[in-house]
Structure formats: C-alpha cells, structure tokens
Design an enzyme around this catalytic site. Sequence first.
Site, PDB file in Angstrom:
ATOM      1  CE1 TYR A  51      -2.946  -3.120   0.316  1.00  0.00           C
ATOM      2  CE2 TYR A  51      -3.217  -2.704   2.652  1.00  0.00           C
ATOM      3  CZ  TYR A  51      -3.473  -3.472   1.538  1.00  0.00           C
ATOM      4  OH  TYR A  51      -4.256  -4.595   1.659  1.00  0.00           O
ATOM      5  CG  HIS A 108      -0.291  -8.628  -0.021  1.00  0.00           C
ATOM      6  ND1 HIS A 108      -0.111  -7.308   0.282  1.00  0.00           N
ATOM      7  CD2 HIS A 108      -1.570  -8.718  -0.444  1.00  0.00           C
ATOM      8  CE1 HIS A 108      -1.229  -6.638   0.046  1.00  0.00           C
ATOM      9  NE2 HIS A 108      -2.129  -7.466  -0.397  1.00  0.00           N
ATOM     10  CD  GLN A 163      -6.288  -9.343   4.685  1.00  0.00           C
ATOM     11  OE1 GLN A 163      -6.043  -8.561   3.769  1.00  0.00           O
ATOM     12  NE2 GLN A 163      -5.906  -9.109   5.936  1.00  0.00           N
ATOM     13  CB  THR A 239     -15.174   4.065   5.821  1.00  0.00           C
ATOM     14  OG1 THR A 239     -15.931   5.188   5.372  1.00  0.00           O
ATOM     15  CG2 THR A 239     -14.810   4.266   7.283  1.00  0.00           C
ATOM     16  CE  LYS A 241     -18.633   9.417   2.132  1.00  0.00           C
ATOM     17  NZ  LYS A 241     -18.009   8.458   1.204  1.00  0.00           N
ATOM     18  NE  ARG A 244     -19.672   4.103   4.103  1.00  0.00           N
ATOM     19  CZ  ARG A 244     -20.548   4.639   3.258  1.00  0.00           C
ATOM     20  NH1 ARG A 244     -21.837   4.549   3.504  1.00  0.00           N
ATOM     21  NH2 ARG A 244     -20.148   5.231   2.159  1.00  0.00           N
TER      22      ARG A 244
HETATM   23  N1  LIG Z   1      -5.038  -8.948   1.118  1.00  0.00           N
HETATM   24  C1  LIG Z   1      -5.414  -8.345   0.030  1.00  0.00           C
HETATM   25  O1  LIG Z   1      -5.011  -8.702  -1.095  1.00  0.00           O
HETATM   26  C2  LIG Z   1      -6.390  -7.189   0.110  1.00  0.00           C
HETATM   27  C3  LIG Z   1      -7.053  -6.746  -1.042  1.00  0.00           C
HETATM   28  C4  LIG Z   1      -7.955  -5.694  -0.913  1.00  0.00           C
HETATM   29  C5  LIG Z   1      -8.168  -5.103   0.326  1.00  0.00           C
HETATM   30  N2  LIG Z   1      -7.484  -5.531   1.429  1.00  0.00           N
HETATM   31  C6  LIG Z   1      -7.667  -4.872   2.755  1.00  0.00           C
HETATM   32  O2  LIG Z   1      -9.040  -4.788   3.038  1.00  0.00           O
HETATM   33  C7  LIG Z   1      -9.408  -3.421   3.245  1.00  0.00           C
HETATM   34  C8  LIG Z   1     -10.830  -3.214   2.774  1.00  0.00           C
HETATM   35  O3  LIG Z   1     -10.937  -3.499   1.393  1.00  0.00           O
HETATM   36  P1  LIG Z   1     -12.139  -2.946   0.522  1.00  0.00           P
HETATM   37  O4  LIG Z   1     -12.032  -1.463   0.452  1.00  0.00           O
HETATM   38  O5  LIG Z   1     -12.169  -3.721  -0.737  1.00  0.00           O
HETATM   39  O6  LIG Z   1     -13.355  -3.327   1.482  1.00  0.00           O
HETATM   40  P2  LIG Z   1     -14.907  -3.143   1.450  1.00  0.00           P
HETATM   41  O7  LIG Z   1     -15.307  -3.282   2.868  1.00  0.00           O
HETATM   42  O8  LIG Z   1     -15.543  -4.029   0.430  1.00  0.00           O
HETATM   43  O9  LIG Z   1     -15.184  -1.670   0.914  1.00  0.00           O
HETATM   44  C9  LIG Z   1     -14.990  -0.541   1.702  1.00  0.00           C
HETATM   45  C10 LIG Z   1     -15.553   0.626   0.919  1.00  0.00           C
HETATM   46  O10 LIG Z   1     -16.956   0.449   0.826  1.00  0.00           O
HETATM   47  C11 LIG Z   1     -17.562   1.698   0.806  1.00  0.00           C
HETATM   48  N3  LIG Z   1     -18.906   1.590   1.372  1.00  0.00           N
HETATM   49  C12 LIG Z   1     -19.274   0.998   2.524  1.00  0.00           C
HETATM   50  N4  LIG Z   1     -20.602   1.088   2.708  1.00  0.00           N
HETATM   51  C13 LIG Z   1     -21.092   1.748   1.633  1.00  0.00           C
HETATM   52  C14 LIG Z   1     -22.393   2.164   1.238  1.00  0.00           C
HETATM   53  N5  LIG Z   1     -23.462   1.916   1.990  1.00  0.00           N
HETATM   54  N6  LIG Z   1     -22.515   2.823   0.066  1.00  0.00           N
HETATM   55  C15 LIG Z   1     -21.438   3.090  -0.703  1.00  0.00           C
HETATM   56  N7  LIG Z   1     -20.180   2.734  -0.383  1.00  0.00           N
HETATM   57  C16 LIG Z   1     -20.007   2.074   0.781  1.00  0.00           C
HETATM   58  C17 LIG Z   1     -16.676   2.591   1.649  1.00  0.00           C
HETATM   59  O11 LIG Z   1     -16.709   3.855   1.046  1.00  0.00           O
HETATM   60  P3  LIG Z   1     -16.622   5.219   1.897  1.00  0.00           P
HETATM   61  O12 LIG Z   1     -15.196   5.559   1.931  1.00  0.00           O
HETATM   62  O13 LIG Z   1     -17.434   6.150   1.067  1.00  0.00           O
HETATM   63  O14 LIG Z   1     -17.197   4.948   3.240  1.00  0.00           O
HETATM   64  C18 LIG Z   1     -15.302   1.938   1.585  1.00  0.00           C
HETATM   65  O15 LIG Z   1     -14.370   2.676   0.851  1.00  0.00           O
HETATM   66  C19 LIG Z   1      -8.351  -2.632   2.502  1.00  0.00           C
HETATM   67  O16 LIG Z   1      -8.238  -1.315   2.950  1.00  0.00           O
HETATM   68  C20 LIG Z   1      -7.123  -3.452   2.798  1.00  0.00           C
HETATM   69  O17 LIG Z   1      -6.630  -3.145   4.087  1.00  0.00           O
HETATM   70  C21 LIG Z   1      -6.624  -6.575   1.335  1.00  0.00           C
END
Ligand SMILES: NC(=O)c1ccc[n+]([C@@H]2O[C@H](COP(=O)([O-])OP(=O)(O)OC[C@H]3O[C@@H](n4cnc5c(N)ncnc54)[C@H](OP(=O)(O)O)[C@@H]3O)[C@@H](O)[C@H]2O)c1
Length: 284
Positions: A51, A108, A163, A239, A241, A244
């Site tokens: 990241y 990862h 993960q 998030t 926000k 949230r």
């Molecule tokens: N190991 C890996 O390969 C890997 C890959 C991807 C991610 N990750 C980890 O997992 C974390 C989360 O990943 P992700 O972002 O994909 O997770 P996610 O939980 O699917 O998505 C989070 C996003 O959803 C949005 N959201 C939540 N509720 C919502 C709603 N009601 N309406 C519209 N948008 C909404 C949020 O936006 P807002 O900002 O507007 O609240 C937030 O940016 C990452 O930050 C990272 O640490 C790991």
Amino acid sequence: MSVPEYKLLDGHTIPQLAFGSGTAFYKKDASQAVLSAIKANYTHIDAAQMYLNEESVGEAIAQSGVPREKLFVNTKIYKLEPGQTITESLKGSLEKLKLTYVNLFLIHSPISFEAPGQLEEVWKEMEAVKDAGLVRSIGVSNFRIRDLERVLRVAKYKPVVNQIEFHPYVQKQLLPLLKLQEENSILTESFGGMIPITLKADGPVTPVLQEIAKKIGGTEGQVLLKWQEQKGIVDVTTTTKDERLKEYLGAYFLRKLSDVDMKAIDDAGAKLHFRRYARHMEEL
Ligand SMILES: NC(=O)c1ccc[n+]([C@@H]2O[C@H](COP(=O)([O-])OP(=O)(O)OC[C@H]3O[C@@H](n4cnc5c(N)ncnc54)[C@H](OP(=O)(O)O)[C@@H]3O)[C@@H](O)[C@H]2O)c1
C-alpha cells in the site's frame, strides 16, 4: 459494546473487525483515517508493504497515544528485493510502523513466490521471525488450496489466517478452500466484504439485504457485517468517512440474523459469481 475477539490457532486473539489502510488509501497518506478509526474504538489495523503508506499508519498509531498492547497491527509482505530476506523486509516495515513487533504478518500473495521450493522456503523464514519475537502470529493472504497445501506440508506453525476476498458472490466458489481452512483451524479474514453494495448493487443479494436491514433496523452494510461475523470471519473493511466508522461498529448493537436470513443471503449470493481481486483465486 466492544468488538469481539476470535482465538487464533497459536493461542493469540484477533479482533473481529479491522480497519484497512489499502484500497481507498492505496499509495496515499492514511494517517488521519487510521487515527479517526482508533479514536472511534477500532483496535485492529490492517496494513501492507504494497500500500506504500506504512509510515502514515505508524504516524497515526504513535499519535493516538493508545498503549501498544491495546492494538492489533497486521502487515504483509508482497515480494522480496533481490537478495533480501524476510527478516530484513519485516524490519523495514517495523521501522516505518515505528513498532518493535506486529501482531500478525502475512504473505500478501503466493504469486510472488511460485517457483519450486520458494513458498516453502519463505514459510520457514516466516516461522523464524515468529521465533525471533518480531511478530506474534504468521499467516497468508490470497492463498488457494494448492498454496496452502505447499505450506502445510512443511509447516512447524500453520498459518493462523488466510485473508481473502469474501462476500456472498464468491462464497460458493470458495467452499472447498473454506473446508480445508476449517479442517486446519485456519481463520478466514475477509476483504471486499462490501462489494455487494459498492460494485454489484444490481445483484440478487441486494433485495435480500434491504429486506433484512428493514427488519432489524440497520443498514445493508451492517447486515453484511453481521453475516460475516456470524460465520466466524474476521472482517477487514475501510472507509473515508467518520459516520461510516460508526455505522460499521453499530452492527454489534443489532440483533443476530436468523438462520433463515443467513441462508437467504447465502442462496442469493450463489446465484451470481463476481470477483474483484486476485484473479488467480478463480482456480483453487
Ligand atoms: N489482502 C489483500 O489482497 C487485500 C485486497 C484488498 C483489500 N485488502 C484490505 O481490506 C481493506 C478493505 O478493502 P475494501 O475497500 O475492498 O473493502 P470493502 O469493505 O468491500 O469496501 C470498503 C468501501 O466500501 C464503501 N462503502 C461501505 N458502505 C457503503 C455504502 N453503503 N454505500 C457506498 N459505499 C459504501 C466505503 O466507502 P466510503 O469511503 O465512502 O465509506 C469503503 O471505501 C483494505 O483497505 C485493505 O486493508 C486486502
């Protein structure tokens, strides 16, 4: 109400909800967001070398003033530079995070270490950093059955978690992997858990989430969080926000989903297959 903790197979515990410093914060300063999350009572922070913002996560942890032992910090190694060891790479992360240890250290992705014998060799180094006290627990991310089997064949310590992208639209395809993990007491950590809301709002799960949300007086996101929690899964979400952050934590105050509701989400998810990340996971 505080976030529940799950027991890891090595005896340590892990908070069920994590604040992620990737995706929305990829290559960006995550310090304000992580600080807000810690102030809102999040204790589990998910970071990664990939990241390119571990320094900002370390800044937030330092600024928070929360005692180190109250936090659960995870980071991940994506690849090694030529000639670099896992210990050297981890020490680089610890310096950026301004920590003497992380609670959890993950590989990862298996893709960086696919050459014959490489994954096995890297796992032995992961075990060595645990023995040296630089990390409390070791695990993996984006591992398929074939990758887990390679590691399990040589492991002195099994990975405590895998993960992976996990939500109703990938659950059916992942069932054989989840079975292997359960047989080995390897906990599933989910990312991308909000995908049915953010990327597939037109999918078959949406009306089911809407109906359950109305019934329990919560939001669709909270229903998804409860669905994960009741499956014994650690949820890594994020998030940009503050409101949230409160919404996510508010899920713990809602009543449990009934078995019928859990099955309705499973069944609706099984009608569509959709994956955003890690294409290699399509073939387990
Ligand atoms: N190991 C890996 O390969 C890997 C890959 C991807 C991610 N990750 C980890 O997992 C974390 C989360 O990943 P992700 O972002 O994909 O997770 P996610 O939980 O699917 O998505 C989070 C996003 O959803 C949005 N959201 C939540 N509720 C919502 C709603 N009601 N309406 C519209 N948008 C909404 C949020 O936006 P807002 O900002 O507007 O609240 C937030 O940016 C990452 O930050 C990272 O640490 C790991």
